[in-house]
Design a protein around this motif. Structure first.
Motif, PDB file in Angstrom:
ATOM      1  N   PHE A  28      -0.742   5.717 -15.675  1.00 59.74           N
ATOM      2  CA  PHE A  28       0.630   5.477 -15.230  1.00 59.74           C
ATOM      3  C   PHE A  28       0.754   4.041 -14.741  1.00 59.74           C
ATOM      4  O   PHE A  28      -0.250   3.335 -14.573  1.00 59.74           O
ATOM      5  CB  PHE A  28       1.033   6.468 -14.131  1.00 59.74           C
ATOM      6  N   GLN A  29       1.976   3.623 -14.512  1.00 62.39           N
ATOM      7  CA  GLN A  29       2.244   2.253 -14.080  1.00 62.39           C
ATOM      8  C   GLN A  29       3.516   2.226 -13.249  1.00 62.39           C
ATOM      9  O   GLN A  29       4.313   3.160 -13.268  1.00 62.39           O
ATOM     10  CB  GLN A  29       2.422   1.341 -15.296  1.00 62.39           C
ATOM     11  N   TYR A  30       3.689   1.152 -12.504  1.00 63.67           N
ATOM     12  CA  TYR A  30       4.955   0.938 -11.807  1.00 63.67           C
ATOM     13  C   TYR A  30       5.139  -0.557 -11.563  1.00 63.67           C
ATOM     14  O   TYR A  30       4.176  -1.331 -11.609  1.00 63.67           O
ATOM     15  CB  TYR A  30       5.031   1.724 -10.493  1.00 63.67           C
ATOM     16  N   ASP A  31       6.390  -0.942 -11.317  1.00 62.67           N
ATOM     17  CA  ASP A  31       6.729  -2.354 -11.108  1.00 62.67           C
ATOM     18  C   ASP A  31       6.901  -2.648  -9.626  1.00 62.67           C
ATOM     19  O   ASP A  31       7.523  -1.874  -8.887  1.00 62.67           O
ATOM     20  CB  ASP A  31       8.027  -2.705 -11.841  1.00 62.67           C
ATOM     21  N   GLU A  32       6.370  -3.776  -9.215  1.00 60.23           N
ATOM     22  CA  GLU A  32       6.581  -4.263  -7.865  1.00 60.23           C
ATOM     23  C   GLU A  32       7.996  -4.851  -7.755  1.00 60.23           C
ATOM     24  O   GLU A  32       8.653  -5.108  -8.778  1.00 60.23           O
ATOM     25  CB  GLU A  32       5.538  -5.329  -7.522  1.00 60.23           C
ATOM     26  N   PRO A  33       8.507  -5.098  -6.535  1.00 62.72           N
ATOM     27  CA  PRO A  33       9.849  -5.683  -6.373  1.00 62.72           C
ATOM     28  C   PRO A  33       9.978  -7.037  -7.080  1.00 62.72           C
ATOM     29  O   PRO A  33       8.983  -7.687  -7.404  1.00 62.72           O
ATOM     30  CB  PRO A  33       9.976  -5.829  -4.855  1.00 62.72           C
ATOM     31  N   ASP A  34      11.231  -7.466  -7.291  1.00 67.84           N
ATOM     32  CA  ASP A  34      11.501  -8.702  -8.040  1.00 67.84           C
ATOM     33  C   ASP A  34      10.824  -9.920  -7.427  1.00 67.84           C
ATOM     34  O   ASP A  34      10.402 -10.836  -8.146  1.00 67.84           O
ATOM     35  CB  ASP A  34      13.015  -8.943  -8.115  1.00 67.84           C
ATOM     36  N   ARG A  35      10.718  -9.963  -6.100  1.00 63.60           N
ATOM     37  CA  ARG A  35      10.115 -11.137  -5.464  1.00 63.60           C
ATOM     38  C   ARG A  35       8.630 -11.264  -5.801  1.00 63.60           C
ATOM     39  O   ARG A  35       8.046 -12.348  -5.689  1.00 63.60           O
ATOM     40  CB  ARG A  35      10.298 -11.070  -3.945  1.00 63.60           C
ATOM     41  N   ILE A  36       8.020 -10.139  -6.210  1.00 62.31           N
ATOM     42  CA  ILE A  36       6.615 -10.148  -6.634  1.00 62.31           C
ATOM     43  C   ILE A  36       6.526 -10.172  -8.150  1.00 62.31           C
ATOM     44  O   ILE A  36       5.698 -10.866  -8.737  1.00 62.31           O
ATOM     45  CB  ILE A  36       5.870  -8.913  -6.077  1.00 62.31           C
ATOM     46  N   VAL A  39       0.834  -1.203   0.000  1.00 62.44           N
ATOM     47  CA  VAL A  39       0.000   0.000   0.000  1.00 62.44           C
ATOM     48  C   VAL A  39       0.870   1.255   0.000  1.00 62.44           C
ATOM     49  O   VAL A  39       0.537   2.256  -0.648  1.00 62.44           O
ATOM     50  CB  VAL A  39      -0.955  -0.010   1.212  1.00 62.44           C
ATOM     51  N   ASN A  40       1.989   1.217   0.699  1.00 67.00           N
ATOM     52  CA  ASN A  40       2.884   2.371   0.732  1.00 67.00           C
ATOM     53  C   ASN A  40       3.475   2.650  -0.652  1.00 67.00           C
ATOM     54  O   ASN A  40       3.606   3.810  -1.060  1.00 67.00           O
ATOM     55  CB  ASN A  40       4.005   2.132   1.740  1.00 67.00           C
ATOM     56  N   ARG A  41       3.829   1.585  -1.391  1.00 68.19           N
ATOM     57  CA  ARG A  41       4.321   1.784  -2.758  1.00 68.19           C
ATOM     58  C   ARG A  41       3.230   2.382  -3.641  1.00 68.19           C
ATOM     59  O   ARG A  41       3.494   3.250  -4.485  1.00 68.19           O
ATOM     60  CB  ARG A  41       4.812   0.451  -3.337  1.00 68.19           C
ATOM     61  N   LEU A  42       2.010   1.922  -3.441  1.00 64.73           N
ATOM     62  CA  LEU A  42       0.884   2.473  -4.198  1.00 64.73           C
ATOM     63  C   LEU A  42       0.689   3.951  -3.875  1.00 64.73           C
ATOM     64  O   LEU A  42       0.496   4.779  -4.774  1.00 64.73           O
ATOM     65  CB  LEU A  42      -0.388   1.686  -3.867  1.00 64.73           C
ATOM     66  N   ARG A  43       0.758   4.284  -2.610  1.00 66.26           N
ATOM     67  CA  ARG A  43       0.586   5.684  -2.202  1.00 66.26           C
ATOM     68  C   ARG A  43       1.663   6.575  -2.816  1.00 66.26           C
ATOM     69  O   ARG A  43       1.368   7.670  -3.321  1.00 66.26           O
ATOM     70  CB  ARG A  43       0.629   5.794  -0.678  1.00 66.26           C
ATOM     71  N   ASN A  44       2.901   6.127  -2.782  1.00 66.44           N
ATOM     72  CA  ASN A  44       3.987   6.927  -3.350  1.00 66.44           C
ATOM     73  C   ASN A  44       3.818   7.112  -4.856  1.00 66.44           C
ATOM     74  O   ASN A  44       4.070   8.198  -5.396  1.00 66.44           O
ATOM     75  CB  ASN A  44       5.335   6.272  -3.051  1.00 66.44           C
ATOM     76  N   ASN A  63     -12.221  19.643  -4.274  1.00 67.21           N
ATOM     77  CA  ASN A  63     -11.731  18.639  -5.220  1.00 67.21           C
ATOM     78  C   ASN A  63     -10.720  17.704  -4.566  1.00 67.21           C
ATOM     79  O   ASN A  63     -10.034  18.071  -3.611  1.00 67.21           O
ATOM     80  CB  ASN A  63     -11.074  19.330  -6.416  1.00 67.21           C
ATOM     81  N   HIS A  64     -10.630  16.493  -5.067  1.00 71.05           N
ATOM     82  CA  HIS A  64      -9.550  15.594  -4.675  1.00 71.05           C
ATOM     83  C   HIS A  64      -9.296  14.593  -5.797  1.00 71.05           C
ATOM     84  O   HIS A  64     -10.153  14.357  -6.647  1.00 71.05           O
ATOM     85  CB  HIS A  64      -9.857  14.870  -3.362  1.00 71.05           C
ATOM     86  N   TYR A  65      -8.097  14.033  -5.779  1.00 70.25           N
ATOM     87  CA  TYR A  65      -7.690  13.058  -6.790  1.00 70.25           C
ATOM     88  C   TYR A  65      -7.883  11.645  -6.256  1.00 70.25           C
ATOM     89  O   TYR A  65      -7.823  11.397  -5.051  1.00 70.25           O
ATOM     90  CB  TYR A  65      -6.213  13.257  -7.151  1.00 70.25           C
ATOM     91  N   PHE A  66      -8.098  10.712  -7.174  1.00 65.47           N
ATOM     92  CA  PHE A  66      -8.155   9.307  -6.810  1.00 65.47           C
ATOM     93  C   PHE A  66      -7.701   8.485  -8.008  1.00 65.47           C
ATOM     94  O   PHE A  66      -7.586   9.001  -9.127  1.00 65.47           O
ATOM     95  CB  PHE A  66      -9.562   8.894  -6.368  1.00 65.47           C
ATOM     96  N   ILE A  67      -7.420   7.209  -7.773  1.00 61.16           N
ATOM     97  CA  ILE A  67      -6.908   6.366  -8.851  1.00 61.16           C
ATOM     98  C   ILE A  67      -7.853   5.213  -9.139  1.00 61.16           C
ATOM     99  O   ILE A  67      -8.563   4.726  -8.261  1.00 61.16           O
ATOM    100  CB  ILE A  67      -5.500   5.816  -8.535  1.00 61.16           C
ATOM    101  N   GLU A  68      -7.840   4.807 -10.380  1.00 60.95           N
ATOM    102  CA  GLU A  68      -8.557   3.620 -10.840  1.00 60.95           C
ATOM    103  C   GLU A  68      -7.522   2.536 -11.135  1.00 60.95           C
ATOM    104  O   GLU A  68      -6.577   2.763 -11.885  1.00 60.95           O
ATOM    105  CB  GLU A  68      -9.348   3.941 -12.106  1.00 60.95           C
ATOM    106  N   PHE A  69      -7.681   1.391 -10.517  1.00 58.55           N
ATOM    107  CA  PHE A  69      -6.796   0.263 -10.780  1.00 58.55           C
ATOM    108  C   PHE A  69      -7.260  -0.418 -12.064  1.00 58.55           C
ATOM    109  O   PHE A  69      -8.378  -0.923 -12.137  1.00 58.55           O
ATOM    110  CB  PHE A  69      -6.823  -0.709  -9.600  1.00 58.55           C
TER     111      PHE A  69
END
Length: 336
Positions: free
Chosen positions: A238-246, A213-218, A288-294
């Motif tokens: 946008f996108q990002y990669d999880e650590p290698d173990r995941i 969740v912390n990686r998602l927040r950042n 106003n506020h921002y939010f994300i769609e997975f």
């Protein structure tokens, strides 16, 4: 001190016209110390519920005054929703069983006391009764405190008739409440005792979930910063990669409230669309506020199905919020 005056300018809430003339003008035009209207700070969901379910009830001004002040005090909108729905439902029950027609005929020491003692509406549970008292008394305290601290004497006098009456009793007078609370405590102790041997596993799983969740927040904060500084039009993907173990890649869209409404016009009414287009009321810059769609998750360099987030199943099954109020027994058993 704030002098309560109905000014020529008006609230920007898209529901202002629906409330005008239906509720007390003083309450509808209450402002904070910066001059912002309190009604503009309420969520669309809570105002809609008030208009649809409360506005024709004798206690409409009492309840509106209280929830507007709760909103000004930064109370959680979900908590405010609970206050509106619980008090409105229980007051409807009490007024019906005692054949009451207005707030002047409601005697908290008589009618509410009989209800809490289970002298009437015996089919109601102890939890339903205690919940009413738990929400009712703090609402009165919060409302009175704000009025005394922020309004002049003339405004205080005007609003006095819209204050719920304070009961002289509390939950300790109702033995069934105490038994219910003790039973809940005993049940919680039994449940926690059963978890002692699982604490190391729970701690490890908790660390994994917090880090994800912390990686998602950042990632969300970085995307929001990029959009605001570069003035990128929403939605922003946008996108990002999880650590290698995941070894998973996660994809998202960043929205704000207005952009989401305007990209899904077929799902919303004209009033909401107009407010979103003009960026007023619930969709103003202040609210106003921002939010994300997975969007999706995929495994990197492997032809496998991705796990995604640990809470995806919880979202898909719809067990957040007040899901239990609108499902049948079969669905409720499945979700549990």
């Amino acid at each position: 001190m704030i002098t309560l005056t109905v000014l020529t300018d008006k609230p920007q809430s898209p529901f202002y016209e629906q409330l005008l003339g239906k509720v007390d003008d003083y309450i509808l035009h209450l402002r904070d110390k910066k001059g912002s209207f309190l009604v503009d700070k309420q969520t669309e969901k809570n105002i809609k519920y008030f208009i649809n379910r409360v506005m024709d009830q004798p206690w409409k001004n009492h309840l509106l005054l209280g929830v507007l002040i709760y909103g000004e005090n930064k109370a959680d909108p979900v908590y405010i929703e609970s206050i509106i729905t619980t008090i409105n439902k229980r007051f409807k029950d009490i007024f019906e069983v005692f054949s009451l027609e207005n707030m002047d005929s409601f005697d908290v020491e008589n009618h509410m006391y009989q209800y809490l003692k289970a002298d009437v509406l015996k089919e109601h549970t102890d939890i339903m009764r205690s919940r009413l008292l738990t929400l009712y008394k703090p609402l009165i305290t919060s409302t009175k405190r704000w009025i005394l601290s922020n309004l002049d004497s003339n405004s205080q006098t005007h609003l006095e008739k819209y204050l719920f009456n304070t009961p002289s009793f509390d939950s300790r007078e109702f033995s069934s409440f105490q038994l219910s609370n003790q039973k809940s405590k005993d049940t919680r102790k039994q449940e926690t005792d059963a978890l002692v041997n699982l604490l190391p596993q729970i701690r490890a799983e908790g660390n994994f979930r917090w880090n994800q969740v912390n990686r998602l927040r950042n990632a969300f904060l970085n995307a929001r910063e990029k959009v605001t500084t570069s003035k990128i039009e929403l939605p922003f993907e946008f996108q990002y990669d999880e650590p290698d173990r995941i070894s998973e890649r996660l994809y998202f869209r960043l929205w704000d409230k207005a952009s989401f409404i305007l990209h899904h016009k077929d799902k919303f009414g004209l009033t909401t669309l107009n407010s979103a287009e003009k960026r007023t009321g619930s969709y103003s810059k202040e609210n106003n506020h921002y939010f994300i769609e997975f969007v999706k998750a995929e495994v990197i360099n492997k032809n496998e199905e991705a796990d995604g987030f640990w809470f995806t199943e919880i979202l898909n099954e719809g067990v957040f919020g007040f899901w239990h109020q609108s499902i049948d027994d079969i669905q409720r058993k499945k979700k549990k």
